[in-house]
Design a protein around this motif. Structure first.
Motif, PDB file in Angstrom:
ATOM      1  N   GLY A 252       0.800  -1.213   0.000  1.00  0.00           N
ATOM      2  CA  GLY A 252       0.000   0.000   0.000  1.00  0.00           C
ATOM      3  C   GLY A 252       0.836   1.267   0.000  1.00  0.00           C
ATOM      4  N   LYS A 253       0.179   2.394  -0.275  1.00  0.00           N
ATOM      5  CA  LYS A 253       0.921   3.652  -0.453  1.00  0.00           C
ATOM      6  C   LYS A 253       1.623   4.124   0.823  1.00  0.00           C
ATOM      7  CE  LYS A 253      -2.967   6.852   0.288  1.00  0.00           C
ATOM      8  NZ  LYS A 253      -3.752   7.953  -0.333  1.00  0.00           N
ATOM      9  N   ASP A 254       1.086   3.777   1.973  1.00  0.00           N
ATOM     10  CA  ASP A 254       1.737   4.199   3.225  1.00  0.00           C
ATOM     11  C   ASP A 254       3.047   3.461   3.474  1.00  0.00           C
ATOM     12  OD1 ASP A 254      -0.296   5.974   3.756  1.00  0.00           O
ATOM     13  OD2 ASP A 254      -1.461   4.539   4.930  1.00  0.00           O
ATOM     14  N   ASN A 255       3.282   2.401   2.695  1.00  0.00           N
ATOM     15  CA  ASN A 255       4.513   1.621   2.879  1.00  0.00           C
ATOM     16  C   ASN A 255       5.600   2.017   1.892  1.00  0.00           C
ATOM     17  OD1 ASN A 255       5.880  -0.479   4.299  1.00  0.00           O
ATOM     18  ND2 ASN A 255       5.595  -1.852   2.557  1.00  0.00           N
ATOM     19  N   ILE A 256       5.313   2.981   1.012  1.00  0.00           N
ATOM     20  CA  ILE A 256       6.255   3.361  -0.039  1.00  0.00           C
ATOM     21  C   ILE A 256       7.116   4.536   0.410  1.00  0.00           C
ATOM     22  CG2 ILE A 256       6.496   4.054  -2.450  1.00  0.00           C
ATOM     23  CD1 ILE A 256       5.231   1.274  -2.005  1.00  0.00           C
TER      24      ILE A 256
ATOM     25  N   ARG B 110      11.537   0.438  -9.535  1.00  0.00           N
ATOM     26  CA  ARG B 110      12.399   0.292  -8.361  1.00  0.00           C
ATOM     27  C   ARG B 110      11.753   1.038  -7.196  1.00  0.00           C
ATOM     28  NH1 ARG B 110      18.222  -0.323  -9.867  1.00  0.00           N
ATOM     29  NH2 ARG B 110      18.301  -0.943 -12.043  1.00  0.00           N
ATOM     30  N   VAL B 111      11.418   0.320  -6.155  1.00  0.00           N
ATOM     31  CA  VAL B 111      10.679   0.896  -5.033  1.00  0.00           C
ATOM     32  C   VAL B 111      11.377   0.544  -3.725  1.00  0.00           C
ATOM     33  CG1 VAL B 111       8.451   1.052  -3.876  1.00  0.00           C
ATOM     34  CG2 VAL B 111       8.536   0.603  -6.335  1.00  0.00           C
TER      35      VAL B 111
ATOM     36  N   VAL C 147       3.789   2.940 -16.485  1.00  0.00           N
ATOM     37  CA  VAL C 147       3.300   2.302 -15.261  1.00  0.00           C
ATOM     38  C   VAL C 147       3.779   3.088 -14.043  1.00  0.00           C
ATOM     39  CG1 VAL C 147       3.418   0.226 -13.836  1.00  0.00           C
ATOM     40  CG2 VAL C 147       3.148   0.024 -16.306  1.00  0.00           C
ATOM     41  N   ARG C 148       5.017   3.582 -14.090  1.00  0.00           N
ATOM     42  CA  ARG C 148       5.506   4.401 -12.974  1.00  0.00           C
ATOM     43  C   ARG C 148       4.657   5.660 -12.821  1.00  0.00           C
ATOM     44  NH1 ARG C 148      11.299   7.689 -12.450  1.00  0.00           N
ATOM     45  NH2 ARG C 148      10.660   8.940 -10.663  1.00  0.00           N
ATOM     46  N   GLU C 149       4.289   6.268 -13.944  1.00  0.00           N
ATOM     47  CA  GLU C 149       3.455   7.470 -13.875  1.00  0.00           C
ATOM     48  C   GLU C 149       2.137   7.177 -13.161  1.00  0.00           C
ATOM     49  OE1 GLU C 149       1.356  10.735 -16.886  1.00  0.00           O
ATOM     50  OE2 GLU C 149       2.627   9.141 -17.682  1.00  0.00           O
ATOM     51  N   LYS C 150       1.504   6.050 -13.519  1.00  0.00           N
ATOM     52  CA  LYS C 150       0.248   5.669 -12.861  1.00  0.00           C
ATOM     53  C   LYS C 150       0.493   5.367 -11.389  1.00  0.00           C
ATOM     54  CE  LYS C 150      -2.163   5.727 -16.724  1.00  0.00           C
ATOM     55  NZ  LYS C 150      -3.210   6.746 -16.951  1.00  0.00           N
ATOM     56  N   PHE C 151       1.612   4.709 -11.105  1.00  0.00           N
ATOM     57  CA  PHE C 151       1.965   4.353  -9.725  1.00  0.00           C
ATOM     58  C   PHE C 151       2.125   5.616  -8.878  1.00  0.00           C
ATOM     59  CE2 PHE C 151       4.805   2.983  -6.329  1.00  0.00           C
ATOM     60  CZ  PHE C 151       4.298   1.731  -5.994  1.00  0.00           C
ATOM     61  N   GLU C 152       2.813   6.607  -9.425  1.00  0.00           N
ATOM     62  CA  GLU C 152       3.027   7.842  -8.677  1.00  0.00           C
ATOM     63  C   GLU C 152       1.725   8.612  -8.478  1.00  0.00           C
ATOM     64  OE1 GLU C 152       6.134   9.604 -11.052  1.00  0.00           O
ATOM     65  OE2 GLU C 152       7.640   9.104  -9.530  1.00  0.00           O
ATOM     66  N   GLN C 153       0.818   8.518  -9.451  1.00  0.00           N
ATOM     67  CA  GLN C 153      -0.486   9.160  -9.287  1.00  0.00           C
ATOM     68  C   GLN C 153      -1.254   8.537  -8.126  1.00  0.00           C
ATOM     69  OE1 GLN C 153      -2.415   8.830 -13.090  1.00  0.00           O
ATOM     70  NE2 GLN C 153      -1.081  10.331 -14.071  1.00  0.00           N
ATOM     71  N   LEU C 154      -1.109   7.227  -7.959  1.00  0.00           N
ATOM     72  CA  LEU C 154      -1.780   6.550  -6.846  1.00  0.00           C
ATOM     73  C   LEU C 154      -1.208   6.990  -5.510  1.00  0.00           C
ATOM     74  CD1 LEU C 154      -1.957   2.925  -8.325  1.00  0.00           C
ATOM     75  CD2 LEU C 154      -3.832   4.568  -8.142  1.00  0.00           C
ATOM     76  N   LEU C 155       0.072   7.360  -5.487  1.00  0.00           N
ATOM     77  CA  LEU C 155       0.702   7.801  -4.241  1.00  0.00           C
ATOM     78  C   LEU C 155       0.278   9.218  -3.869  1.00  0.00           C
ATOM     79  CD1 LEU C 155       4.342   6.459  -4.728  1.00  0.00           C
ATOM     80  CD2 LEU C 155       2.465   5.387  -3.505  1.00  0.00           C
TER      81      LEU C 155
ATOM     82  N   ASP D 180      10.004   5.667  -1.773  1.00  0.00           N
ATOM     83  CA  ASP D 180      10.214   6.376  -3.032  1.00  0.00           C
ATOM     84  C   ASP D 180      10.158   5.377  -4.174  1.00  0.00           C
ATOM     85  OD1 ASP D 180      12.827   5.124  -3.181  1.00  0.00           O
ATOM     86  OD2 ASP D 180      13.549   6.675  -1.815  1.00  0.00           O
ATOM     87  N   VAL D 181      10.097   5.896  -5.391  1.00  0.00           N
ATOM     88  CA  VAL D 181       9.987   5.035  -6.571  1.00  0.00           C
ATOM     89  C   VAL D 181      10.765   5.661  -7.723  1.00  0.00           C
ATOM     90  CG1 VAL D 181       7.813   6.155  -7.206  1.00  0.00           C
ATOM     91  CG2 VAL D 181       8.408   3.938  -8.208  1.00  0.00           C
ATOM     92  N   THR D 182      11.523   4.818  -8.431  1.00  0.00           N
ATOM     93  CA  THR D 182      12.202   5.214  -9.657  1.00  0.00           C
ATOM     94  C   THR D 182      12.022   4.065 -10.646  1.00  0.00           C
ATOM     95  OG1 THR D 182      14.314   4.283  -8.888  1.00  0.00           O
ATOM     96  CG2 THR D 182      13.920   6.625  -8.472  1.00  0.00           C
ATOM     97  N   ASN D 183      12.633   4.184 -11.811  1.00  0.00           N
ATOM     98  CA  ASN D 183      12.580   3.074 -12.765  1.00  0.00           C
ATOM     99  C   ASN D 183      13.814   3.093 -13.645  1.00  0.00           C
ATOM    100  OD1 ASN D 183      11.015   5.430 -14.279  1.00  0.00           O
ATOM    101  ND2 ASN D 183      11.762   4.028 -15.856  1.00  0.00           N
ATOM    102  N   CYS D 184      14.132   1.927 -14.217  1.00  0.00           N
ATOM    103  CA  CYS D 184      15.144   1.854 -15.264  1.00  0.00           C
ATOM    104  C   CYS D 184      14.422   1.441 -16.544  1.00  0.00           C
ATOM    105  CB  CYS D 184      16.273   0.904 -14.887  1.00  0.00           C
ATOM    106  SG  CYS D 184      15.790  -0.813 -14.709  1.00  0.00           S
ATOM    107  N   ALA D 185      15.072   0.725 -17.443  1.00  0.00           N
ATOM    108  CA  ALA D 185      14.457   0.408 -18.724  1.00  0.00           C
ATOM    109  C   ALA D 185      13.269  -0.530 -18.589  1.00  0.00           C
ATOM    110  CB  ALA D 185      15.487  -0.211 -19.665  1.00  0.00           C
ATOM    111  N   THR D 186      13.312  -1.438 -17.628  1.00  0.00           N
ATOM    112  CA  THR D 186      12.258  -2.443 -17.533  1.00  0.00           C
ATOM    113  C   THR D 186      11.727  -2.637 -16.120  1.00  0.00           C
ATOM    114  OG1 THR D 186      13.907  -4.198 -17.219  1.00  0.00           O
ATOM    115  CG2 THR D 186      13.183  -3.758 -19.480  1.00  0.00           C
ATOM    116  N   ARG D 187      12.367  -2.011 -15.117  1.00  0.00           N
ATOM    117  CA  ARG D 187      12.022  -2.311 -13.729  1.00  0.00           C
ATOM    118  C   ARG D 187      11.501  -1.094 -12.981  1.00  0.00           C
ATOM    119  NH1 ARG D 187      17.419  -5.556 -12.069  1.00  0.00           N
ATOM    120  NH2 ARG D 187      18.199  -4.678 -13.993  1.00  0.00           N
TER     121      ARG D 187
END
Length: 520
Positions: free
Chosen positions: A456-460, A471-472, A512-520, A462-469
């Motif tokens: 869940g978002k309270d457990n995150i 990273r949280v 997917v990262r963009e959507k993930f960050e919107q959820l946060l 930070d988040v980044t990404n590389c070409a395929t992953r």
């Protein structure tokens, strides 16, 4: 510490994402402006040459400005707040640092062992950055300064000043601090970097003298570091900085393409250092062998399902050079197989080197064709035929070795899972049903499932990404689900190292990262 290292590796990959297209443009531009290949059509006075030279010079933008690119790119992944402002701060303070450094070595160069009157380039240790004559610190200097600015930004950007000093808050305050910090940093650089340059020359000589052993060790380390997300840190200085050749192997190879195309000597004799970019052989020859072994050892009733999985991820490895999807299908099932894969990758690269075949072979076939086969086929086609012969033989080796190990030790590779462990891939309809019928698109639903799997978002953190992953970093790893869960929602798997999680998403990871960050 591992979290920080992994996050740094992911941030490093942000600028690297631009290199593939730039490399293709340079390869095609070089092809069409090389007289040895195009004949009189590529005469420098012809309209054909002039038009393609415009395209070629544009392709050089990324490689000619690598330090600036990494200075701006690093804050995108490392700044904890206001990333865009941090990019501006890093850029300005990097230039400020070099203005300080230039003034210091121009006035007291003899004391620091620097001949400031020498021409830039070569063995002078000098370069031009944004029209500033300064020490050539390359990508390493850019990352050091950018990292220092990121620290100042994360620490002091939100500092509250008295109301009458409010105009100096935010980025201005970071710049003010950084301005005075850069003076001692420039003095330290003037003392130490000439010695570092000397050490780099010694290291360069050692790497060159190591020959086949050096190639084997380098490629093995590059592959074996993939699960930890640290392989970018290993190869980036070789490919894009001065560790082996001036300017890095990519740009150096591109500048030498006309001479290489005109020569009939072996590729290794022309530029032996290029062997360090041979990490792509395992992608175009090894991954098909692995996929064939998976299909051959899958249960009969699961072969069609496995084939549907293997075809796209294998083609991704072959054409794009992105191997995480296929490598992570077996990495966590059996780390032994991944070690064997790394050993074979190092061995095929060394074999190619011993056969005299080198070049820019770190990516997939698209990159390889543009920087090697197309511009150099005229005088080097025999070596490329030998290259494919050796590669196909190794495809057979990969298949035989993997098939033997899978059957011998009953590894649960794709299609061999026990029924109780069979992975079920969810549909878009199921995503929506879990969201109480709300109308969410597939990527948003996918991001929701990833977020749930990470506690869940309270457990995150930070988040980044590389070409395929994706990273949280998480607060409590006990709240996170295991690898089978992430495969069940459509990911290729998940790598966990303490509180650092890497969800293998594929090439769609930026959206997917963009959507993930919107959820946060």
């Amino acid at each position: 510490m591992m979290q920080k290292i992994q996050k740094f590796g992911g941030a490093m990959f942000t600028p690297v994402l631009l290199f593939s297209f730039a490399g293709i443009v340079i390869g095609i531009g070089t092809l069409f402006t090389t007289q040895a290949i195009m004949g009189s059509l590529a005469d420098p006075s012809s309209g054909w040459f002039k038009c393609w030279n415009v395209v070629l010079q544009g392709g050089w933008t990324v490689f000619n400005q690598l330090p600036l690119l990494f200075v701006v790119g690093l804050p995108i992944g490392m700044a904890k707040k206001q990333n865009a402002r941090c990019c501006m701060e890093a850029f300005v303070l990097y230039l400020t640092f070099h203005y300080f450094l230039s003034a210091i070595i121009s006035q007291w160069g003899d004391f620091f062992g620097v001949d400031f009157s020498a021409q830039v380039g070569g063995t002078s240790g000098l370069t031009m950055i944004a029209n500033i004559k300064t020490l050539d610190m390359g990508m390493i200097g850019a990352l050091l300064i950018s990292g220092l600015v990121i620290y100042l930004h994360n620490r002091f950007f939100d500092t509250e000043l008295p109301e009458w000093l409010g105009t100096f808050s935010g980025s201005t305050f970071v710049f003010m601090l950084g301005f005075f910090v850069m003076i001692p940093v420039a003095i330290i650089a003037a003392f130490t970097w000439p010695k570092v340059q000397l050490g780099m020359h010694v290291f360069q000589g050692f790497v060159k003298s190591a020959g086949a052993l050096g190639v084997w060790v380098f490629v093995f380390l590059e592959r074996i570091l993939i699960p930890f997300g640290l392989h970018h840190i290993l190869y980036s200085p070789f490919y894009y900085d001065n560790v082996v050749v001036p300017g890095g192997l990519y740009s150096y190879w591109a500048t030498k393409l006309p001479q290489i195309a005109a020569s009939k000597d072996s590729l290794r004799s022309l530029l032996p250092e290029a062997a360090f970019t041979s990490t792509g052989y395992s992608k175009i020859f090894g991954c098909p062998g692995i996929a064939l072994a998976f299909y051959a050892t899958a249960k009969p009733e699961k072969k069609k399902q496995v084939l549907a999985l293997l075809i796209p991820i294998t083609l991704t490895a072959i054409f794009c050079g992105v191997t995480e999807p296929i490598e992570f299908t077996f990495l966590f099932v059996s780390p032994v197989l991944f070690v064997v894969h790394a050993l074979l990758a190092a061995t095929i690269s060394t074999t190619m080197y011993l056969a005299g075949i080198v070049g820019i072979f770190s990516g997939g076939t698209i990159e390889m064709a543009s920087l090697n086969w197309i511009p150099l086929m005229g005088n080097h086609w025999q070596q490329y035929l030998l290259q494919f012969a050796i590669g196909l033989c190794f495809t057979g080796v990969w298949f035989v070795v993997f098939r033997f190990l899978i059957l011998k030790f009953d590894f649960k590779t794709p299609g061999r899972e026990d029924d109780a462990e069979e992975i079920k891939f969810h549909s878009k309809a199921e995503y929506r049903e879990r969201q109480n019928g709300s109308q969410v698109d597939e990527k948003t639903a996918f991001a929701i499932e990833i977020l749930e799997g990470l506690g869940g978002k309270d457990n995150i953190v930070d988040v980044t990404n590389c070409a395929t992953r994706l990273r949280v970093n998480v607060k409590d790893e006990k709240l996170c689900k295991d690898d089978p869960y992430f495969k069940s929602i459509g990911a290729h798997g998940c790598s966990a190292n303490g509180k650092s999680y890497q969800v293998i998403v594929g090439l769609k990871v930026p959206s997917v990262r963009e959507k993930f960050e919107q959820l946060l």
